[in-house]
Design a protein around this motif. Structure first.
Motif, mmCIF file in Angstrom:
data_model
loop_
_atom_site.group_PDB
_atom_site.id
_atom_site.type_symbol
_atom_site.label_atom_id
_atom_site.label_comp_id
_atom_site.label_asym_id
_atom_site.label_seq_id
_atom_site.Cartn_x
_atom_site.Cartn_y
_atom_site.Cartn_z
ATOM 1 N N VAL A 26 -6.095 58.874 12.526
ATOM 2 C CA VAL A 26 -6.789 57.671 12.829
ATOM 3 C C VAL A 26 -7.941 57.696 12.073
ATOM 4 N N THR A 27 -8.737 56.696 11.171
ATOM 5 C CA THR A 27 -9.465 56.891 10.690
ATOM 6 C C THR A 27 -10.435 57.376 11.126
ATOM 7 N N GLY A 28 -11.504 57.638 10.358
ATOM 8 C CA GLY A 28 -12.615 58.266 10.883
ATOM 9 C C GLY A 28 -12.497 59.620 11.635
ATOM 10 N N LYS A 29 -13.628 60.146 12.243
ATOM 11 C CA LYS A 29 -13.631 61.314 13.075
ATOM 12 C C LYS A 29 -14.753 60.991 14.511
ATOM 13 N N GLY A 30 -14.673 62.009 14.861
ATOM 14 C CA GLY A 30 -15.953 62.434 16.550
ATOM 15 C C GLY A 30 -15.458 61.190 17.067
ATOM 16 N N ALA A 90 6.229 76.052 15.939
ATOM 17 C CA ALA A 90 4.423 76.569 15.876
ATOM 18 C C ALA A 90 3.822 75.586 14.956
ATOM 19 N N THR A 91 2.392 75.450 15.757
ATOM 20 C CA THR A 91 1.988 74.349 15.340
ATOM 21 C C THR A 91 -0.281 74.801 14.717
ATOM 22 N N LEU A 92 -0.860 73.964 13.882
ATOM 23 C CA LEU A 92 -1.882 74.298 13.988
ATOM 24 C C LEU A 92 -3.006 72.583 14.231
ATOM 25 N N ALA A 93 -4.074 72.867 15.070
ATOM 26 C CA ALA A 93 -5.084 71.696 15.511
ATOM 27 C C ALA A 93 -6.111 72.382 15.061
ATOM 28 N N LEU A 94 -7.113 71.603 14.518
ATOM 29 C CA LEU A 94 -8.628 72.646 14.108
ATOM 30 C C LEU A 94 -9.294 70.868 13.853
ATOM 31 N N PRO A 95 -10.270 71.024 14.863
ATOM 32 C CA PRO A 95 -10.438 69.818 14.993
ATOM 33 C C PRO A 95 -11.988 69.600 13.577
ATOM 34 N N SER A 96 -12.679 68.910 13.361
ATOM 35 C CA SER A 96 -14.076 68.829 12.199
ATOM 36 C C SER A 96 -15.340 68.291 12.591
ATOM 37 N N ARG A 97 -14.981 67.929 13.980
ATOM 38 C CA ARG A 97 -16.075 67.667 15.314
ATOM 39 C C ARG A 97 -16.005 68.007 15.944
ATOM 40 N N GLU A 98 -17.204 67.464 17.022
ATOM 41 C CA GLU A 98 -16.725 68.849 18.255
ATOM 42 C C GLU A 98 -15.658 67.658 18.786
ATOM 43 N N VAL A 99 -15.179 66.012 18.317
ATOM 44 C CA VAL A 99 -14.224 65.759 18.359
ATOM 45 C C VAL A 99 -13.258 65.268 17.679
ATOM 46 N N GLY A 100 -11.824 64.898 17.697
ATOM 47 C CA GLY A 100 -11.096 64.907 16.021
ATOM 48 C C GLY A 100 -10.717 64.298 16.468
ATOM 49 N N GLY A 101 -9.185 63.446 15.419
ATOM 50 C CA GLY A 101 -9.204 62.136 15.492
ATOM 51 C C GLY A 101 -7.018 62.162 14.841
ATOM 52 N N ASP A 102 -7.389 63.424 14.322
ATOM 53 C CA ASP A 102 -5.787 63.770 14.119
ATOM 54 C C ASP A 102 -4.982 64.178 15.860
ATOM 55 N N TYR A 103 -3.722 63.905 15.710
ATOM 56 C CA TYR A 103 -2.959 63.934 16.940
ATOM 57 C C TYR A 103 -1.475 64.029 17.072
ATOM 58 N N MET A 140 -7.186 57.851 19.026
ATOM 59 C CA MET A 140 -5.963 59.244 19.161
ATOM 60 C C MET A 140 -5.780 59.252 21.022
ATOM 61 N N SER A 141 -6.826 58.240 22.270
ATOM 62 C CA SER A 141 -5.837 58.441 23.014
ATOM 63 C C SER A 141 -5.311 56.889 23.403
ATOM 64 N N SER A 142 -5.583 56.133 22.619
ATOM 65 C CA SER A 142 -4.282 54.852 22.805
ATOM 66 C C SER A 142 -2.510 55.514 21.972
ATOM 67 N N ILE A 143 -3.004 56.295 20.948
ATOM 68 C CA ILE A 143 -1.630 56.305 20.419
ATOM 69 C C ILE A 143 -0.660 57.656 21.964
ATOM 70 N N HIS A 144 -1.581 58.493 21.983
ATOM 71 C CA HIS A 144 -0.764 59.435 23.438
ATOM 72 C C HIS A 144 -0.700 57.950 24.410
ATOM 73 N N ALA A 145 -1.166 57.017 24.462
ATOM 74 C CA ALA A 145 -0.410 56.896 25.982
ATOM 75 C C ALA A 145 0.554 55.563 25.205
ATOM 76 N N CYS A 146 0.487 54.968 24.234
ATOM 77 C CA CYS A 146 1.540 54.652 24.337
ATOM 78 C C CYS A 146 2.746 55.459 24.279
ATOM 79 N N THR A 147 2.286 56.388 23.114
ATOM 80 C CA THR A 147 3.591 57.104 23.581
ATOM 81 C C THR A 147 4.606 58.061 24.479
ATOM 82 N N HIS A 148 3.383 57.966 25.908
ATOM 83 C CA HIS A 148 3.997 58.496 27.202
ATOM 84 C C HIS A 148 4.275 57.587 27.736
ATOM 85 N N VAL A 149 3.518 56.220 27.792
ATOM 86 C CA VAL A 149 4.483 54.908 28.588
ATOM 87 C C VAL A 149 5.601 54.855 28.321
ATOM 88 N N MET A 150 6.091 54.705 26.668
ATOM 89 C CA MET A 150 7.362 54.480 26.424
ATOM 90 C C MET A 150 8.056 55.253 26.442
#
Length: 281
Positions: A99-103, A68-81, A110-120
């Protein structure tokens, strides 16, 4: 020019004219601000939609494991992945990152982490090699004041896991007998040191053992007395309710954090939680 003195009506007219000019300028500024705000809101809405599409739309069925998972952003866009991906029928990847920071800036990383993960994913790499390559890519393409903490694990049908912790809050392994282990093996934060080695850890789960992955938005949630929620409070709640399903545990944790913080207009940090529980089959 006519040197006749201004009459009262002339002065009133000029005053009204000046007031009208000031009001027109203020209205124009307000319109510009509203347009800029609407444009920003639209950009953030689109960024959030992109971010939402980067997270798993559903959790794959994994024999012998309940998730089971939970993902809640602190702002309109978040840095957790987080990600949960079936690499093959015998290997499932679990990943959580912060990721450091928010927004928007954090979401870009975060999108960089996603890209690295799925490319590999299609590459024939060990988890250790994949994390080391990800670290190198992020180091070369990330500002010096930005970094990412991450934890990645691969689950196998025999209930074994290999994992690498890259400076992330150590996930909690809570055994059915109540023993607790912290999954710490790995290396430093991603993106701050080039060509650094990472050392994997290995565990095997028994039925009713469970693992809790989380970001600091869980343990550092701030209460009304300006005190943090803490990992110990999280652990106490989990061990006291260890017979519950992952979904029920996540609901208990979320409710407890909300009771601890009291009503808040927006989260102070992104909040992400993943719970994996071993089953009999």
């Amino acid at each position: 020019m006519n040197r006749a003195p201004y009459h009262r009506k002339d002065i009133e007219f000029l005053y009204a004219l000046g007031s009208l000019a000031v009001t027109s300028i203020q209205n124009a500024e307000l319109v510009e601000e509203r347009i800029a705000r609407q444009r920003l809101e639209e950009e953030l809405r689109m960024a959030r939609e992109i971010q939402r599409n980067l997270l798993p739309a559903s959790i794959p069925k994994i024999p012998g494991l309940e998730v089971a998972t939970l993902a809640l952003p602190s702002r309109e866009v978040g840095g957790d992945y987080f990600d949960i991906v079936s690499i093959t029928k015998d290997r499932t990847l679990f990943m959580i990152a912060d990721v450091t920071g928010k927004g928007a800036p954090a979401a870009l990383l975060m999108s960089s982490i996603h890209a690295c993960t799925h490319v590999m994913l299609p590459m024939d790499l060990t988890l250790q090699e994949a994390i080391e390559r990800t670290n190198s890519v992020l180091y070369e393409n990330t500002a010096a004041d930005k970094f990412i903490t991450a934890f990645a694990a691969i689950y196998y049908p025999d209930r074994s896991l290999s994992f690498v912790n890259a400076g992330h809050e150590a996930p909690l392994l809570i055994r059915a007998n109540g023993e607790v282990e912290h999954l710490e093996d790995g290396g430093p934060l991603l993106g701050i040191i080039p060509s650094v080695p990472y050392f994997p850890g290995y565990i095997t789960l028994a039925p009713d053992d469970f693992i809790v992955l989380f970001t600091d938005g869980v343990t550092e949630a701030m209460g009304e007395a300006m005190e943090e929620y803490t990992e110990q409070r999280l652990l106490d709640l989990l061990t006291a309710n260890s017979s519950c399903s992952p979904a029920a545990l996540i609901e208990l944790v979320q409710n407890d954090i909300e009771n601890f913080t009291g009503p808040v207009a927006a989260l102070s940090d992104d909040r992400t939680l993943i719970i994996l529980k071993a089953t009999e089959t």
